[in-house]
Design a protein around this motif. Structure first.
Motif, PDB file in Angstrom:
ATOM      1  N   ALA A  52       0.674  -1.136   0.146  1.00  0.00           N
ATOM      2  CA  ALA A  52       0.096   0.023  -0.014  1.00  0.00           C
ATOM      3  C   ALA A  52       0.669   1.327  -0.137  1.00  0.00           C
ATOM      4  CB  ALA A  52      -0.615  -0.070   1.148  1.00  0.00           C
ATOM      5  N   LYS A  53       1.982   1.311   0.653  1.00  0.00           N
ATOM      6  CA  LYS A  53       3.019   2.544   0.913  1.00  0.00           C
ATOM      7  C   LYS A  53       3.163   2.996  -0.742  1.00  0.00           C
ATOM      8  CE  LYS A  53       7.134   4.111   2.652  1.00  0.00           C
ATOM      9  NZ  LYS A  53       8.231   4.064   3.574  1.00  0.00           N
ATOM     10  N   LYS A  54       3.711   1.851  -1.253  1.00  0.00           N
ATOM     11  CA  LYS A  54       4.242   2.033  -2.717  1.00  0.00           C
ATOM     12  C   LYS A  54       3.089   2.580  -3.465  1.00  0.00           C
ATOM     13  CE  LYS A  54       6.643  -0.270  -6.611  1.00  0.00           C
ATOM     14  NZ  LYS A  54       7.028  -1.728  -7.039  1.00  0.00           N
ATOM     15  N   ALA A  55       1.985   1.953  -3.509  1.00  0.00           N
ATOM     16  CA  ALA A  55       1.001   2.444  -4.246  1.00  0.00           C
ATOM     17  C   ALA A  55       0.520   3.927  -3.800  1.00  0.00           C
ATOM     18  CB  ALA A  55      -0.436   1.514  -4.194  1.00  0.00           C
ATOM     19  N   VAL A  56       0.329   4.187  -2.683  1.00  0.00           N
ATOM     20  CA  VAL A  56       0.095   5.714  -2.253  1.00  0.00           C
ATOM     21  C   VAL A  56       0.927   6.664  -2.740  1.00  0.00           C
ATOM     22  CG1 VAL A  56       0.047   6.938  -0.275  1.00  0.00           C
ATOM     23  CG2 VAL A  56      -1.364   4.690  -0.369  1.00  0.00           C
ATOM     24  N   LEU A  57       2.217   6.261  -2.529  1.00  0.00           N
ATOM     25  CA  LEU A  57       3.274   7.308  -3.026  1.00  0.00           C
ATOM     26  C   LEU A  57       3.326   7.603  -4.382  1.00  0.00           C
ATOM     27  CD1 LEU A  57       6.547   6.347  -0.735  1.00  0.00           C
ATOM     28  CD2 LEU A  57       4.430   8.054  -0.169  1.00  0.00           C
ATOM     29  N   GLN A  58       2.968   6.459  -5.380  1.00  0.00           N
ATOM     30  CA  GLN A  58       2.744   6.475  -6.515  1.00  0.00           C
ATOM     31  C   GLN A  58       1.697   7.127  -7.065  1.00  0.00           C
ATOM     32  OE1 GLN A  58       3.007   2.494  -8.075  1.00  0.00           O
ATOM     33  NE2 GLN A  58       5.180   2.317  -8.353  1.00  0.00           N
ATOM     34  N   GLN A  59       0.505   7.260  -6.373  1.00  0.00           N
ATOM     35  CA  GLN A  59      -0.663   7.701  -6.877  1.00  0.00           C
ATOM     36  C   GLN A  59      -1.209   9.181  -6.379  1.00  0.00           C
ATOM     37  OE1 GLN A  59      -3.855   4.683  -6.028  1.00  0.00           O
ATOM     38  NE2 GLN A  59      -2.609   3.154  -6.814  1.00  0.00           N
ATOM     39  N   ALA A  60      -0.362   9.448  -5.364  1.00  0.00           N
ATOM     40  CA  ALA A  60      -0.886  10.640  -4.346  1.00  0.00           C
ATOM     41  C   ALA A  60      -0.815  12.090  -5.309  1.00  0.00           C
ATOM     42  CB  ALA A  60       0.029  10.930  -3.404  1.00  0.00           C
ATOM     43  N   ASN A  61       0.234  12.004  -6.184  1.00  0.00           N
ATOM     44  CA  ASN A  61       0.424  13.306  -6.820  1.00  0.00           C
ATOM     45  C   ASN A  61      -0.847  13.197  -7.933  1.00  0.00           C
ATOM     46  OD1 ASN A  61       2.539  14.562  -5.469  1.00  0.00           O
ATOM     47  ND2 ASN A  61       4.005  13.344  -6.733  1.00  0.00           N
ATOM     48  N   ASP A  62      -0.817  12.149  -8.667  1.00  0.00           N
ATOM     49  CA  ASP A  62      -2.094  11.907  -9.626  1.00  0.00           C
ATOM     50  C   ASP A  62      -3.370  12.239  -8.988  1.00  0.00           C
ATOM     51  OD1 ASP A  62      -0.059  11.277 -11.754  1.00  0.00           O
ATOM     52  OD2 ASP A  62      -0.314   9.118 -11.323  1.00  0.00           O
ATOM     53  N   LEU A  63      -3.702  11.701  -7.775  1.00  0.00           N
ATOM     54  CA  LEU A  63      -4.933  11.976  -7.259  1.00  0.00           C
ATOM     55  C   LEU A  63      -5.246  13.532  -7.058  1.00  0.00           C
ATOM     56  CD1 LEU A  63      -7.630  10.987  -6.359  1.00  0.00           C
ATOM     57  CD2 LEU A  63      -6.293  10.328  -3.921  1.00  0.00           C
ATOM     58  N   GLY A  64      -4.112  14.463  -6.506  1.00  0.00           N
ATOM     59  CA  GLY A  64      -4.169  15.554  -6.217  1.00  0.00           C
ATOM     60  C   GLY A  64      -4.563  16.514  -7.422  1.00  0.00           C
ATOM     61  N   THR A 101      -5.260   1.946   4.590  1.00  0.00           N
ATOM     62  CA  THR A 101      -6.376   2.573   4.847  1.00  0.00           C
ATOM     63  C   THR A 101      -6.485   3.921   3.750  1.00  0.00           C
ATOM     64  OG1 THR A 101      -6.428   2.106   6.994  1.00  0.00           O
ATOM     65  CG2 THR A 101      -7.827   4.134   6.292  1.00  0.00           C
ATOM     66  N   ILE A 102      -5.269   4.612   3.798  1.00  0.00           N
ATOM     67  CA  ILE A 102      -5.137   5.566   2.661  1.00  0.00           C
ATOM     68  C   ILE A 102      -5.421   5.212   1.174  1.00  0.00           C
ATOM     69  CG2 ILE A 102      -3.500   7.314   1.836  1.00  0.00           C
ATOM     70  CD1 ILE A 102      -2.194   7.500   4.428  1.00  0.00           C
ATOM     71  N   LEU A 103      -4.985   4.209   0.861  1.00  0.00           N
ATOM     72  CA  LEU A 103      -4.908   3.510  -0.457  1.00  0.00           C
ATOM     73  C   LEU A 103      -6.457   2.986  -0.735  1.00  0.00           C
ATOM     74  CD1 LEU A 103      -3.900   2.425  -3.085  1.00  0.00           C
ATOM     75  CD2 LEU A 103      -3.273   0.158  -2.008  1.00  0.00           C
ATOM     76  N   ALA A 104      -7.205   2.399   0.207  1.00  0.00           N
ATOM     77  CA  ALA A 104      -8.762   2.197   0.106  1.00  0.00           C
ATOM     78  C   ALA A 104      -9.427   3.415   0.005  1.00  0.00           C
ATOM     79  CB  ALA A 104      -9.088   1.384   1.203  1.00  0.00           C
ATOM     80  N   GLN A 105      -8.858   4.501   0.609  1.00  0.00           N
ATOM     81  CA  GLN A 105      -9.567   5.823   0.457  1.00  0.00           C
ATOM     82  C   GLN A 105      -9.239   6.429  -0.814  1.00  0.00           C
ATOM     83  OE1 GLN A 105      -9.158   8.839   3.672  1.00  0.00           O
ATOM     84  NE2 GLN A 105      -8.495  10.221   2.002  1.00  0.00           N
TER      85      GLN A 105
END
Length: 567
Positions: A301-313, A377-381
């Motif tokens: 999840a950490k890897k996915a969150v770090l990859q997706q955070a900027n795109d989601l923003g 939890t963050i990734l699911a959100q």
């Protein structure tokens, strides 16, 4: 003389019948005799002698005595009676006592069946007694081999059984004693008791064999595999906690639970509780897999969150911009058009939804930086909010499509209303050009309605803020009514013109036909009252009576002369 001949014939017939019946009974008796001969008590007698030499004791001897007495009772009773009954029925048949023979044959048949059944039951029971000793010996050989095989395995691989070894050795000793007891009982001649003992010891040896086969793997899991995995989980957890990971499940509590289960497993090993141990191991394995999964889930999840955070923003920013542009457009359109599908309210609701997503995104970023939220939890959100943003984008497009053609629809409506104005002007001109004395009341009333509808839609288009949905409905109504008005106008003109043609044609018959003269007068009166259709029907009906086919001819000529371009 004739009656003598008849008597002789009757006697002969009766004699032949009695001979035939006696012969038939004799065949049945012979068959019963042959079947009775197959009931060989000698074989059972030999079987009893051979069993008697085995020196049975205990329950086997008691069982043997029971069946021996049953055979003696059968031989001296029903079997002897069967032979006696066969002799009696044979004698009675020789004496032509056919009714007695018939009754006795039924009795003999039933008696033979009963004797055969009892004799077979006795023979089968005696065979079981005779064979039980040999069967016991065969089974004892097999169970001893299984016992010895398990014993050798335990001795050769004693290290594999760890805490179970003392209990296994105790079990071996107890089973060895039981096998000796079985052998002693069988040698003593109590084969039935030996069979029961053998059944019990066979079950125990089979269980021992299953334990010997299954325990090494189960014990290795408890002694080596599970402790090593728990150690790895503790180390991995400590390492991740040092990196400030947050977990959705209590890993230390899970480790504590597995440790307690391992204690249960050790107790089950000592007690040789193979099935319970297998169930405990399965539960431990599932729990350990779950603990690994908890930590693996956070790493992934950490890897996915770090990859997706900027795109989601960026996606959130895009949605905010899209909503702002749409809101401005709707506000501009709302000044000139009535928005009938709650577009403004929908846009506001979507704005609030985007704001909620943005707040959750900010909270997630804070949770990452402050290490207060689990990455899973963050990734699911993130996944939920990304899907929501796609839905919002689609709704934005739907709203935009529902309003972006309002101006185009307004221009088309203006063109359509201008065409309505031209159509009404052309209708008015055409009606005036024919210089009719007047127009029917219904036609005039409908024309006024159409003019009012046209005026209303023209007025609606000239408002500062227009309702295109309502205008579209009005245009459909006006379009249909103008088409109807054209049809009615054509009908009025055709009725008036056709009446004039019919009246001219009727002049040739007016002086010679009183009914035509009268119809001409009535038609002219109707014409003066603007009832053109009734006027044409009145004169046409009388003309058809005088000259059949005249109306069709006049109508065809009239229509060929008309210019229908307007209508």
């Amino acid at each position: 003389m004739t009656w003598i001949i008849g008597l002789v014939i009757a006697i002969v017939v009766i004699g032949l019948a009695m001979w035939w019946w006696q012969l038939r009974n004799a065949r049945t008796i012979k068959q019963l005799d042959e079947e009775t001969a197959t009931l060989d008590p000698g074989a059972v007698t030999s079987l009893i002698r051979s069993i008697d030499q085995l020196g049975l004791t205990g329950a086997s001897l008691k069982d043997f005595t029971k069946w021996q007495r049953a055979f003696q009772k059968l031989s001296e009773g029903q079997l002897a009676s069967l032979h006696s009954a066969l002799l009696d029925v044979e004698n009675h048949n020789a004496q032509f006592r056919f009714l007695t023979v018939r009754r006795e044959l039924t009795t003999v048949t039933d008696l033979k069946s009963a004797v055969a059944k009892q004799l077979e039951e006795i023979r089968a029971a005696l065979l079981r007694l005779r064979d039980s000793e040999a069967d016991n010996r065969t089974r004892m050989v097999a169970v001893r081999e299984a016992y010895q095989e398990s014993r050798k395995t335990i001795l050769a691989k004693s290290f594999s059984y760890d805490e179970a070894l003392p209990a296994l050795e105790e079990s071996l000793q107890a089973l060895g004693t039981e096998l000796q007891n079985v052998a002693a009982t069988n040698e003593a001649g109590d084969h039935e008791a030996a069979r029961a003992q053998l059944d019990a010891v066979t079950t125990k040896v089979n269980e021992l064999r299953n334990q010997v086969k299954a325990l090494p793997t189960l014990i290795n899991d408890v002694v080596n595999e599970f402790p090593a995995q728990l150690k790895e989980i503790r180390q991995g957890y400590d390492k991740l906690k040092a990196q400030q990971f947050v977990f959705t499940d209590d890993v230390p509590a899970g480790v504590k639970q597995v440790t307690a289960q391992l204690k249960d497993a050790h107790a089950e090993i000592k007690a040789l509780q193979r099935k319970e141990l297998a169930a405990t191991n399965a539960a431990i394995a599932d729990k350990i897999d779950a603990l690994y999964a908890v930590m693996e889930k956070e790493l992934v999840a950490k890897k996915a969150v770090l990859q997706q955070a900027n795109d989601l923003g960026r996606f959130i920013a895009h949605a905010e911009h899209q909503n702002a542009v749409l809101t401005i457009e709707l506000d501009h359109l709302n000044q000139s058009y009535t928005l009938n599908h709650n577009e403004m309210a929908q846009a506001v609701a979507l704005k609030h939804q985007i704001e909620d997503i943005s707040d959750r995104y900010d909270a997630a970023e804070q949770g990452v930086s402050e290490h207060t939220m689990a990455f899973s939890t963050i990734l699911a959100q993130f996944n939920t909010d990304r899907k929501a943003l796609h839905d919002i984008e689609a709704k934005h497009q739907t709203i935009d499509q529902s309003v972006n053609n309002l101006r185009e629809r307004e221009q088309q409506a203006v063109k359509q209303v201008d065409q309505f104005e031209r159509d009404l002007r052309d209708i008015k001109y055409e009606m005036a050009r024919h210089q009719l004395p007047g127009l029917p009341h219904d036609y005039v009333a409908f024309g006024n309605v159409v003019n009012q509808e046209f005026t209303a839609v023209r007025k609606a288009l000239n408002q500062v803020k227009i309702n295109m949905d309502d205008i579209a409905k009005q245009i459909l109504k006006v379009d249909a009514d103008i088409s109807e008005l054209k049809d009615q106008s054509r009908a009025v003109l055709d009725a008036a013109g056709l009446t004039e043609q019919l009246l001219q044609y009727a002049n040739r018959y007016k002086t010679s036909h009183e009914d035509i003269a009268k119809a001409v007068q009535e038609s002219r009166e109707l014409y003066r009252r603007y009832e053109y259709k009734q006027a044409a029907d009145t004169i046409a009906t009388v003309l058809e009576q005088v000259e059949p086919g005249s109306y069709h001819k006049i109508e065809t000529d009239y229509l060929n002369q008309q210019n229908n371009d307007l209508f």
